[in-house]
Each structure stands twice: as structure tokens, then as C-alpha cells.
Design a protein around this motif. Structure first.
Motif, short mmCIF file in Angstrom:
data_model
loop_
_atom_site.label_atom_id
_atom_site.label_comp_id
_atom_site.label_asym_id
_atom_site.label_seq_id
_atom_site.Cartn_x
_atom_site.Cartn_y
_atom_site.Cartn_z
N GLN A 145 6.38 -57.56 2.43
CA GLN A 145 5.97 -56.64 1.36
C GLN A 145 6.65 -55.29 1.53
OE1 GLN A 145 1.71 -55.87 1.00
NE2 GLN A 145 2.11 -54.21 -0.45
N ARG A 146 6.77 -54.83 2.78
CA ARG A 146 7.41 -53.52 2.99
C ARG A 146 8.86 -53.59 2.55
NH1 ARG A 146 4.50 -52.88 7.97
NH2 ARG A 146 2.48 -51.98 7.47
N LEU A 147 9.50 -54.75 2.80
CA LEU A 147 10.89 -54.90 2.37
C LEU A 147 10.99 -54.76 0.85
CD1 LEU A 147 13.58 -55.55 3.86
CD2 LEU A 147 13.17 -57.94 3.39
N GLY A 178 8.22 -54.96 -6.24
CA GLY A 178 7.37 -54.34 -5.23
C GLY A 178 6.62 -53.17 -5.85
N ALA A 179 5.92 -52.42 -5.00
CA ALA A 179 5.15 -51.26 -5.46
C ALA A 179 4.33 -51.60 -6.71
CB ALA A 179 6.08 -50.07 -5.71
N LYS A 180 3.73 -52.79 -6.69
CA LYS A 180 3.12 -53.32 -7.91
C LYS A 180 1.90 -52.53 -8.37
CE LYS A 180 4.60 -58.01 -6.78
NZ LYS A 180 5.18 -58.65 -7.95
N ALA A 190 2.19 -43.26 4.82
CA ALA A 190 3.06 -44.41 4.51
C ALA A 190 2.91 -45.52 5.54
CB ALA A 190 4.51 -43.97 4.41
N ARG A 191 2.41 -45.19 6.72
CA ARG A 191 2.14 -46.23 7.70
C ARG A 191 1.03 -47.15 7.20
NH1 ARG A 191 3.03 -45.95 13.24
NH2 ARG A 191 4.68 -44.52 13.83
N GLY A 192 0.13 -46.60 6.40
CA GLY A 192 -0.98 -47.40 5.90
C GLY A 192 -0.66 -48.06 4.57
N ASP A 193 -0.17 -47.30 3.63
CA ASP A 193 0.13 -47.86 2.31
C ASP A 193 1.30 -47.09 1.70
OD1 ASP A 193 0.19 -48.61 -0.44
OD2 ASP A 193 -1.89 -49.31 -0.26
N PHE A 194 2.47 -47.71 1.79
CA PHE A 194 3.70 -47.10 1.26
C PHE A 194 3.53 -46.76 -0.22
CE2 PHE A 194 7.88 -47.53 -0.74
CZ PHE A 194 8.66 -46.68 0.03
N ASN A 195 2.92 -47.68 -0.97
CA ASN A 195 2.91 -47.53 -2.43
C ASN A 195 2.03 -46.39 -2.93
OD1 ASN A 195 4.64 -49.68 -2.59
ND2 ASN A 195 2.98 -51.18 -2.64
N LEU A 198 -4.25 -49.27 5.50
CA LEU A 198 -3.57 -50.49 5.94
C LEU A 198 -4.36 -51.78 5.65
CD1 LEU A 198 -0.96 -51.49 7.26
CD2 LEU A 198 -2.03 -51.16 9.50
N PRO A 199 -5.68 -51.80 5.87
CA PRO A 199 -6.40 -53.06 5.63
C PRO A 199 -6.34 -53.52 4.16
CG PRO A 199 -7.75 -51.53 6.93
CD PRO A 199 -6.56 -50.76 6.44
N HIS A 200 -6.01 -52.63 3.23
CA HIS A 200 -6.02 -53.00 1.80
C HIS A 200 -4.62 -53.07 1.19
CE1 HIS A 200 -10.27 -52.27 2.19
NE2 HIS A 200 -10.01 -51.06 2.63
N TYR A 201 -3.62 -52.74 2.00
CA TYR A 201 -2.24 -52.63 1.49
C TYR A 201 -1.79 -53.91 0.78
CZ TYR A 201 2.92 -52.15 2.02
OH TYR A 201 4.28 -52.10 1.81
N ALA A 202 -2.02 -55.06 1.42
CA ALA A 202 -1.56 -56.33 0.84
C ALA A 202 -2.36 -56.69 -0.41
CB ALA A 202 -1.66 -57.45 1.87
N ARG A 203 -3.66 -56.39 -0.38
CA ARG A 203 -4.52 -56.77 -1.52
C ARG A 203 -4.04 -56.12 -2.83
NH1 ARG A 203 -9.20 -54.24 -3.04
NH2 ARG A 203 -9.41 -53.22 -1.00
#
Ligand SMILES: Cc1cc2nc3c(=O)[nH]c(=O)nc-3n(C[C@H](O)[C@H](O)[C@H](O)COP(=O)(O)OP(=O)(O)OC[C@H]3O[C@@H](n4cnc5c(N)ncnc54)[C@H](O)[C@@H]3O)c2cc1C
Length: 381
Positions: free
Chosen positions: A349-351, A201-203, A77-82, A25-30
Motif C-alpha cells: 500500500q505504501r508503494l 493509491g491514496a484512495k 506519515a509513519r502512521g497514515d501517509f494519506n 497506523l492500525p487504521h491505515y489499511a482499512r
């Protein structure tokens, strides 16, 4: 009827929840902002056994049952969907290669895949259409002890980070679904070119197109019998469709919980916004829908575990749950007010990320065709 998970399953789920919260989760957005594939995090996921869930122990995997695999993808997926696309791909490959590949292919690819050292992609879709999956134009022609592949594959997840693809190609031009074979094709084979997409998404898992120009593949790289790949791939989809449902639910439940925390904290008109039923009721409704959907996925995996038919059930997981999750995520975004529209919170981002699963692995329309065929009979649909 018994709805409980085993002690081992509960332990695995809780350790993965901690892992997802601390390491993913802490890195998901990065990863979204950089759009680069994170090999370091990938290795940590491999260390947790996430890429060998269904790989036989003899090939370095965990050899878990399908239900445990479902718990694993839901928690991750709670931490990083991608990065869960890695779990999906390795589950697909583990299931298909584990059942149908030669001993040599299993040894060369399953063990390093489970260890996170090699990444496999699934190369089915072609530019002229993915829904009509049997209408494959990529050709594989036998020449002595090898095949020569020509064609184009599109929309391949993890293409740019991947090491090889499970490529579906036509070996009998006149035989429709009964003329398709599968091959393990290393991406460094001469004649392969790859081109990345710019996705909404899912970049970080970078999809792309692959061009095959006179690619020589040894005959022993064929997975399963010649002309017999289509049935096994559809059976494997019945498994990954249930995993996709849980992957979407994991990310959406996480967002719902973040929204509850936000709504308890945020005040308007002198009180927490959660005091308004206009705020708490949508959360309650989505929690209810997601809970129903979640149990449907586990029932589907249970049916698979029992070797019972689950084709329509799997199509419900894939065809309906991403839509439910998109509705929930949209409401979560609204409940965050204007902050929801910023990149300060993960909800936007999740959207974008979950939206990809409306289409991948069979659109809602295609899944409804599968369900309707079971309800009405093939001849009446
Ligand atoms: C994020 C993501 C990841 C993916 N990863 C992979 C991958 O790793 N490997 C891979 O091979 N593919 C992958 N795909 C491709 C995916 O499987 C296809 O996009 C999908 O099957 C749809 O095919 P298409 O895009 O060609 O749409 P089309 O088949 O052209 O369909 C277009 C629209 O028409 C509708 N439609 C088509 N036929 C009918 C019908 N008979 N009745 C009603 N409606 C119909 C469809 O539902 C859709 O809305 C991925 C896609 C996405 C978005």
C-alpha cells in the motif's frame, strides 16, 4: 552549525510518533480498502493540532515554525501517509491565507480548518496540463462586487470531502503568469459540480475534477491582489515541497523499520534472513539515502525559517525524494518475499500511496527544470 532540534520540537515529535502508532497506523489499511474518508480519525488529528501547524494562534492554530511542521508531517506519515494530505493542504492554506487573505476569510476558514471542521483543497491543475501551471484557462470575470468563474479544475486532493477550494483563475487573458488570481470558493456554491477519480493509491482522500459553471464569488473572497496570485503560490510550494519530502521519508522509514523486524524474524537456510548481506545491505543503503534526504529537507525548512532562498533546495525535496522512497519501498517489498505482495503487510500500500507524490506538486522533470534554472541561469536553460 547546529543539527539539534529544540526540546519542544523533540517533545512534539515523540508525542506524534506515539499518536501515529496508536491512532493512525492500525487504521491505515482499512481506509485504503473502503476508499472512504475517515472523519473520526481526521478529528483526532485536528485534536493533535495537525491542521493548524502554521496557522496563526489568533486563528486557532499552533503557529509553529516550518521545522516543527516538518517533524509533525514526518511522524504522522509513519502512521497514515494519506491523511497527511490534510496536513499538506492545511499547511498550504495556512501559509497562503495567513499571508494574503482578508481578515474575514481568515476568520471564516482558518479557525475551522485548524479545528478539523472544514477542509480546504488547492485547485490549480487543469485538464490541459498541470506542469505548465501558469497556463490557466479557468476564467474569473469581474462584475460589480463579485467575480464569475467558469472552467474546469482537475486532480484536486480531498475534493469530495472538502468544503471549499483555493481556486486559481485567469483574471487577465493576455498576461500569462501575471494574469492569475486566487479565490476562496465554497464547494456548495451554485454552478459547481464535482466528480471523483478511481486512484491506484491514496484512495481515502479521493481526488477529483471540479467543473465551474457561472460560479458567483464575492470580490472579498479574492486571496491577495488581482493578477498577483502566481508568485505567492509558487513561494508556498517551496514550503510544501519540503513537507512532501518528509512525508515520503516518514512512511518509508517506517517501512524500513518494519522490514528490519521482519528480516530478523524470518528464517531461510536455517538462519534469520537478516544474516545475509544481500538482505542487510539494501536496508543499510536505503537508510543512508533516506537519512541524507531527511537532513536536506530540514535544511530547506531552516532556510525558509531564516528567510533565505530555497527554491532549488525545495525542488530537490520534491523532485528526488519520492523517487528515492519508491526505490526503498520496492526493495522492502522484495525483502518480505511473497508476503510483501499481499495486503497482509502495509508495504504494497505504501508503494501505491507514495507513487502519487512522484507526480503531485511538480513532477521530477519540472523540479529538475527549477534546479537547472538556478544552476545555469534562466537564459541558458
Ligand atoms: C496524488 C496527486 C495529488 C494531486 N493533488 C493536486 C491538488 O490537490 N491540486 C492540484 O491543483 N493538483 C494536484 N495534483 C496534480 C499535479 O500537480 C499534476 O498532476 C502535476 O503538476 C503534473 O501535471 P499533469 O498531470 O497535467 O502532467 P503534464 O503536465 O501533462 O505532464 C505529463 C508528463 O510530461 C512531463 N513534462 C511536461 N512538461 C515537461 C517539460 N517541459 N520538460 C520535461 N518533461 C515535461 C511531465 O513531467 C510529466 O511526466 C495532484 C496529482 C497527484 C498525482
Amino acid at each position: 552549525m547546529d543539527f539539534s532540534f529544540t526540546e519542544e520540537q523533540t517533545l512534539i515529535a515523540s508525542s506524534l510518533r506515539e499518536f501515529a502508532s496508536a491512532e493512525l497506523l492500525p487504521h491505515y489499511a482499512r481506509h485504503d480498502r473502503t476508499g472512504t474518508f475517515p472523519r473520526d480519525v481526521w478529528q483526532k488529528m485536528a485534536g493533535m493540532g495537525l491542521f493548524g501547524l502554521r496557522v496563526p494562534e489568533a486563528y486557532g492554530g499552533q503557529e509553529f515554525d516550518c521545522i516543527t511542521a516538518g517533524l509533525a508531517i514526518e511522524e504522522a506519515a509513519r502512521g497514515d501517509f494519506n491523511l497527511c494530505y490534510g496536513i499538506l493542504n492545511s499547511s498550504f492554506a495556512g501559509d497562503l491565507l495567513g499571508r494574503h487573505a482578508s481578515e474575514a476569510i481568515r476568520n471564516d476558514w482558518l479557525r475551522p480548518m485548524a479545528a478539523g471542521e472544514r477542509i480546504l483543497s488547492v485547485c490549480l491543475t487543469e485538464p490541459q496540463g498541470g506542469s505548465d501551471a501558469a497556463n490557466i484557462r479557468t476564467r474569473a470575470e469581474r462584475r460589480g462586487d463579485h467575480y464569475v468563474l467558469n472552467g474546469e479544475k482537475s486532480s484536486i486532493t480531498l475534493l469530495m470531502a472538502g468544503d471549499a477550494g483555493i481556486v486559481f483563475a485567469r483574471t487577465d487573458p493576455g498576461a500569462g503568469a501575471k494574469g492569475v488570481s486566487a479565490f476562496l470558493v465554497p464547494f456548495d456554491s451554485p454552478g459547481i459540480a464535482r466528480q471523483p477519480y478511481q486512484d491506484m493509491g491514496a484512495k481515502c482522500i479521493v481526488r477529483g475534477s471540479m467543473f465551474l459553471n457561472d460560479v458567483v464569488v464575492p470580490a472579498e473572497n479574492m486571496i491577495g491582489p488581482e493578477n498577483g496570485a502566481f508568485g505567492p503560490v509558487m513561494q508556498t510550494f517551496e514550503y510544501t515541497r519540503a513537507l512532501i519530502g518528509l512525508m515520503c521519508i516518514g512512511a518509508t522509514m517506517q517501512t524500513l523499520e518494519e522490514t528490519i523486524a521482519y528480516a530478523r524474524d524470518r528464517t531461510a537456510f536455517g538462519q534469520p534472513i537478516s544474516k545475509n548481506q544481500g538482505v542487510s545491505f539494501p536496508v543499510a543503503e536505503w537508510w543512508g539515502r533516506l537519512t541524507m534526504a531527511r537532513w536536506h529537507c530540514y535544511r530547506t525548512l531552516w532556510l525558509r525559517h531564516q528567510n533565505l532562498p530555497h527554491n532549488a533546495e525545495a525542488a530537490v525535496c520534491k523532485g528526488m525524494i519520492p523517487e528515492i522512497c519508491m526505490g526503498a519501498l520496492q526493495d522492502c517489498l522484495i525483502l518480505h518475499g511473497h508476503y510483501g505482495y499481499t495486503q497482509d503487510f502495509p508495504v504494497e500500500q505504501r508503494l501505491r500511496d507514495v507513487a502519487g507524490q512522484l507526480i503531485a506538486d511538480g513532477t521530477p522533470q519540472i523540479c529538475k527544470i527549477v534546479i537547472a534554472r538556478q544552476l545555469f541561469g534562466r537564459e541558458s536553460t
